[in-house]
Design a protein around this motif. Structure first.
Motif, PDB file in Angstrom:
ATOM      1  N   LEU A  20       0.829  -1.207   0.000  1.00  0.00           N
ATOM      2  CA  LEU A  20       0.000   0.000   0.000  1.00  0.00           C
ATOM      3  C   LEU A  20       0.865   1.259   0.000  1.00  0.00           C
ATOM      4  N   ALA A  21       2.045   1.199   0.624  1.00  0.00           N
ATOM      5  CA  ALA A  21       2.978   2.330   0.552  1.00  0.00           C
ATOM      6  C   ALA A  21       3.418   2.567  -0.891  1.00  0.00           C
ATOM      7  N   LEU A  22       3.647   1.489  -1.638  1.00  0.00           N
ATOM      8  CA  LEU A  22       4.015   1.617  -3.049  1.00  0.00           C
ATOM      9  C   LEU A  22       2.869   2.210  -3.868  1.00  0.00           C
ATOM     10  N   VAL A  23       1.637   1.779  -3.582  1.00  0.00           N
ATOM     11  CA  VAL A  23       0.477   2.336  -4.291  1.00  0.00           C
ATOM     12  C   VAL A  23       0.399   3.844  -4.072  1.00  0.00           C
ATOM     13  N   PHE A  24       0.558   4.258  -2.827  1.00  0.00           N
ATOM     14  CA  PHE A  24       0.567   5.689  -2.512  1.00  0.00           C
ATOM     15  C   PHE A  24       1.698   6.397  -3.249  1.00  0.00           C
ATOM     16  N   ALA A  25       2.900   5.796  -3.194  1.00  0.00           N
ATOM     17  CA  ALA A  25       4.078   6.427  -3.796  1.00  0.00           C
ATOM     18  C   ALA A  25       3.903   6.600  -5.301  1.00  0.00           C
ATOM     19  N   PHE A  26       3.423   5.546  -5.983  1.00  0.00           N
ATOM     20  CA  PHE A  26       3.238   5.629  -7.438  1.00  0.00           C
ATOM     21  C   PHE A  26       2.234   6.714  -7.801  1.00  0.00           C
ATOM     22  N   LEU A 179      -1.722   1.919 -13.114  1.00  0.00           N
ATOM     23  CA  LEU A 179      -2.113   0.538 -13.431  1.00  0.00           C
ATOM     24  C   LEU A 179      -1.249  -0.470 -12.666  1.00  0.00           C
ATOM     25  N   LEU A 180       0.040  -0.143 -12.516  1.00  0.00           N
ATOM     26  CA  LEU A 180       0.916  -1.005 -11.728  1.00  0.00           C
ATOM     27  C   LEU A 180       0.451  -1.041 -10.274  1.00  0.00           C
ATOM     28  N   GLY A 181      -0.040   0.098  -9.785  1.00  0.00           N
ATOM     29  CA  GLY A 181      -0.597   0.139  -8.437  1.00  0.00           C
ATOM     30  C   GLY A 181      -1.777  -0.807  -8.284  1.00  0.00           C
ATOM     31  N   GLY A 182      -2.622  -0.895  -9.315  1.00  0.00           N
ATOM     32  CA  GLY A 182      -3.751  -1.821  -9.294  1.00  0.00           C
ATOM     33  C   GLY A 182      -3.298  -3.272  -9.233  1.00  0.00           C
ATOM     34  N   VAL A 183      -2.220  -3.585  -9.958  1.00  0.00           N
ATOM     35  CA  VAL A 183      -1.667  -4.945  -9.922  1.00  0.00           C
ATOM     36  C   VAL A 183      -1.153  -5.265  -8.514  1.00  0.00           C
ATOM     37  N   ILE A 184      -0.493  -4.289  -7.876  1.00  0.00           N
ATOM     38  CA  ILE A 184       0.021  -4.506  -6.517  1.00  0.00           C
ATOM     39  C   ILE A 184      -1.127  -4.769  -5.544  1.00  0.00           C
ATOM     40  N   VAL A 185      -2.202  -3.997  -5.656  1.00  0.00           N
ATOM     41  CA  VAL A 185      -3.365  -4.193  -4.779  1.00  0.00           C
ATOM     42  C   VAL A 185      -3.931  -5.603  -4.950  1.00  0.00           C
ATOM     43  N   ALA A 186      -3.947  -6.094  -6.188  1.00  0.00           N
ATOM     44  CA  ALA A 186      -4.491  -7.431  -6.464  1.00  0.00           C
ATOM     45  C   ALA A 186      -3.674  -8.541  -5.812  1.00  0.00           C
ATOM     46  N   THR A 187      -2.392  -8.274  -5.534  1.00  0.00           N
ATOM     47  CA  THR A 187      -1.531  -9.302  -4.929  1.00  0.00           C
ATOM     48  C   THR A 187      -1.505  -9.239  -3.407  1.00  0.00           C
ATOM     49  N   LEU A 188      -2.188  -8.254  -2.819  1.00  0.00           N
ATOM     50  CA  LEU A 188      -2.156  -8.112  -1.363  1.00  0.00           C
ATOM     51  C   LEU A 188      -2.968  -9.212  -0.680  1.00  0.00           C
ATOM     52  N   PRO A 189      -2.660  -9.503   0.585  1.00  0.00           N
ATOM     53  CA  PRO A 189      -3.497 -10.459   1.328  1.00  0.00           C
ATOM     54  C   PRO A 189      -4.931  -9.948   1.416  1.00  0.00           C
ATOM     55  N   ARG A 190      -5.882 -10.849   1.505  1.00  0.00           N
ATOM     56  CA  ARG A 190      -7.287 -10.456   1.618  1.00  0.00           C
ATOM     57  C   ARG A 190      -7.649 -10.256   3.096  1.00  0.00           C
ATOM     58  N   ALA A 191      -8.356  -9.190   3.357  1.00  0.00           N
ATOM     59  CA  ALA A 191      -8.749  -8.875   4.733  1.00  0.00           C
ATOM     60  C   ALA A 191      -9.757  -9.900   5.241  1.00  0.00           C
ATOM     61  N   GLN A 192      -9.553 -10.355   6.477  1.00  0.00           N
ATOM     62  CA  GLN A 192     -10.478 -11.307   7.090  1.00  0.00           C
ATOM     63  C   GLN A 192     -11.655 -10.602   7.761  1.00  0.00           C
ATOM     64  N   ARG A 193     -11.523  -9.270   7.927  1.00  0.00           N
ATOM     65  CA  ARG A 193     -12.580  -8.507   8.587  1.00  0.00           C
ATOM     66  C   ARG A 193     -12.663  -7.135   7.954  1.00  0.00           C
ATOM     67  N   HIS A 194     -13.793  -6.507   8.167  1.00  0.00           N
ATOM     68  CA  HIS A 194     -14.035  -5.147   7.676  1.00  0.00           C
ATOM     69  C   HIS A 194     -14.109  -4.258   8.905  1.00  0.00           C
ATOM     70  N   LEU A 195     -12.953  -3.687   9.281  1.00  0.00           N
ATOM     71  CA  LEU A 195     -12.819  -3.022  10.568  1.00  0.00           C
ATOM     72  C   LEU A 195     -13.356  -1.600  10.531  1.00  0.00           C
ATOM     73  N   GLN A 196     -14.299  -1.321  11.424  1.00  0.00           N
ATOM     74  CA  GLN A 196     -14.727   0.060  11.637  1.00  0.00           C
ATOM     75  C   GLN A 196     -13.734   0.688  12.613  1.00  0.00           C
ATOM     76  N   HIS A 197     -12.927   1.586  12.139  1.00  0.00           N
ATOM     77  CA  HIS A 197     -11.795   2.067  12.908  1.00  0.00           C
ATOM     78  C   HIS A 197     -11.742   3.588  12.857  1.00  0.00           C
ATOM     79  N   ARG A 198     -11.988   4.219  13.991  1.00  0.00           N
ATOM     80  CA  ARG A 198     -12.045   5.684  14.041  1.00  0.00           C
ATOM     81  C   ARG A 198     -10.678   6.346  13.960  1.00  0.00           C
ATOM     82  N   GLU A 199      -9.619   5.583  14.051  1.00  0.00           N
ATOM     83  CA  GLU A 199      -8.291   6.184  13.957  1.00  0.00           C
ATOM     84  C   GLU A 199      -7.810   6.278  12.507  1.00  0.00           C
TER      85      GLU A 199
END
Length: 455
Positions: A20-26, A179-199
């Motif tokens: 995700l840092a790479l996605v932001f950076a790109f 587009l490379l950022g989209g490829v990186i997102v596709a390779t990330l681990p899948r979240a086991q939960r959908h966290l409601q997080h106020r921080e």
């Protein structure tokens, strides 16, 4: 099996944070690469005027500011990944539109479309889903560093790519990075939960209090003014290097490289001093004052190459110092459970400042040339200094989100008991999240007592 209380990030957490840092950076690299070259190379576009160049520089910030919070809230409802993929595709489409345009209006339209890919809030929410509480600050710091690094690289790469391949190549490169950022997102681990997080996300319930908080408003005005001055200055500084210093536009890269490297190293002692001595208000006021003096210097003495280089070194020292310290101040000042909302408003202010700053810089240059731009930036800097002068010293606290046991949740006195713990300055219990948010001074905190209350 990974120990849930391990002090080391797991492999999946490290992969998520770095990806995700790479996605932001790109994405930020693509946004910033045109900043040092659009004022010079952009004048060759059909219909270009200084005012329209300024609009092209800042246009992305307007749509980014408009859509930042709505996209973050929408990601809570329909999921992070659809918003992120959609945003990256929109961003890439805007870059392609700008790359294929030979008129300034086409570039402006492309930049507006780029800004519509407002995925920052969704990316930060996904980061919360993919990392444990004790590692979230570390993961967010990785993203913060990637943004700072991408800005520095963009200032150098932009002029080099434009010199070798032309302005349109920058936009094609931006589309490829998205587009490379989209490829990186596709390779990330899948979240086991959908966290409601106020921080890390915007909570609509906390929006009103955030907008009424005096010191948070001063910090929002600060990031607005900082990026408005940056964008307006970058309408004028590349032109000053050509007109006042007779430096060809394809040699500007070494000036930006020098200014950014020295400026980055120069800010470090002030950050250390401000945090260790708990003097961040003094550091903030000093940096704003230096930025004001830089604009006055450019206005009165920015007529030669070395004067401009020295001025830019000092300018970027103050800019980097403020860019690094303002988010930390937001985290300190925001009430318990309000950091995500405060950061959402802060980011919106940042992009709004970038958009309006570019427009202001172009209009002032068309009105009266370089001197009027620098004088206008100095005026904005003086107003900014007046606004933040009355800011109080921030509390030196850290935000924690503490999952609560069932017995802790059933305790009606939990909030008051949390506030009674040594080192806890603010606390809020949210039964719907099964968590408490607390602000703590780590030098005074009785961590054992805090853990007993929530366990």
């Amino acid at each position: 099996m990974q120990d849930p209380y391990s002090e080391r990030m797991s492999a999946s957490e490290t992969r998520a944070a770095s990806g995700l840092a790479l996605v932001f950076a790109f994405r930020m690299l693509g946004m910033f690469m045109v900043l040092p070259v659009l004022a010079t190379y952009g004048m060759d576009l059909q219909g270009a005027t200084p005012a329209l160049i300024g609009l092209a520089i800042g246009a992305y910030g307007l749509t980014q500011a408009l859509l930042q919070i709505p996209f973050g809230i929408l990601s809570d409802r329909i999921g992070r990944l659809p918003i992120i993929y959609f945003g990256l595709l929109i961003f890439a489409a805007g870059a392609v539109l700008a790359a294929m345009s030979d008129s300034i209006w086409g570039v402006i339209a492309g930049r507006i479309l780029q800004g519509a890919g407002a995925i920052s809030a969704a990316v930060m929410a996904l980061l919360s889903d993919l990392t444990r509480e004790q590692h979230r600050t570390k993961a967010m710091a990785m993203i913060g560093m990637s943004i700072g690094l991408s800005f520095a690289v963009a200032m150098v790469i932009g002029p080099l790519v434009a010199r070798a391949f032309g302005l349109s190549a920058l936009f094609w490169l931006t589309a490829a990075l998205a587009l490379l950022g989209g490829v990186i997102v596709a390779t990330l681990p899948r979240a086991q939960r959908h966290l409601q997080h106020r921080e890390s996300g915007v909570a609509s319930q906390a929006l009103g209090a955030t907008l009424r908080h005096p010191d948070l408003l001063r910090l929002d005005i600060s990031i607005f003014a900082l990026h408005a001055i940056l964008m307006a200055s970058f309408v004028a500084l590349p032109l000053a290097l050509v007109e006042e210093a007779a430096l060809p536009k394809d040699e500007h890269w070494w000036v930006y490289l020098t200014a950014l490297l020295v400026g980055f190293l120069g800010m470090v002692p002030f950050i250390i001093y401000g945090e260790k001595k708990r003097q961040m208000r003094r550091v903030l006021l000093g940096a704003v004052g230096v930025l004001l003096l830089c604009e006055l210097f450019f206005w009165q003495f920015g007529h030669g190459l070395w004067a401009l280089v020295v001025g830019m070194v000092i300018f970027f020292t103050a800019f980097n110092l403020l860019e690094a310290s303002l988010p930390s101040l937001i985290s300190k000042v925001a009430p318990a459970g309000g950091k995500g909302t405060a950061m959402g408003v802060y980011s919106t202010s940042q992009f709004l400042g970038a958009g309006l700053g570019g427009i202001l810089g172009g209009w002032l240059y068309q009105l009266g040339g370089l001197e009027v731009v620098f004088a206008g930036c100095a005026g904005l800097g003086a107003l900014w200094l007046l606004i933040v002068w009355s800011m109080r010293e921030p509390p030196y606290v850290t935000s924690l989100r503490l999952p609560l046991s069932e017995s802790a949740l059933s305790n009606p006195e939990l909030t008051s008991q949390l506030l009674a713990v040594s080192g806890v300055s603010d606390a809020i219990v949210l039964a719907e999240e099964g968590a408490a948010y607390v602000k703590v001074d780590t030098q005074q905190l009785d961590r054992a007592a805090l853990d007993r209350l929530v366990a």
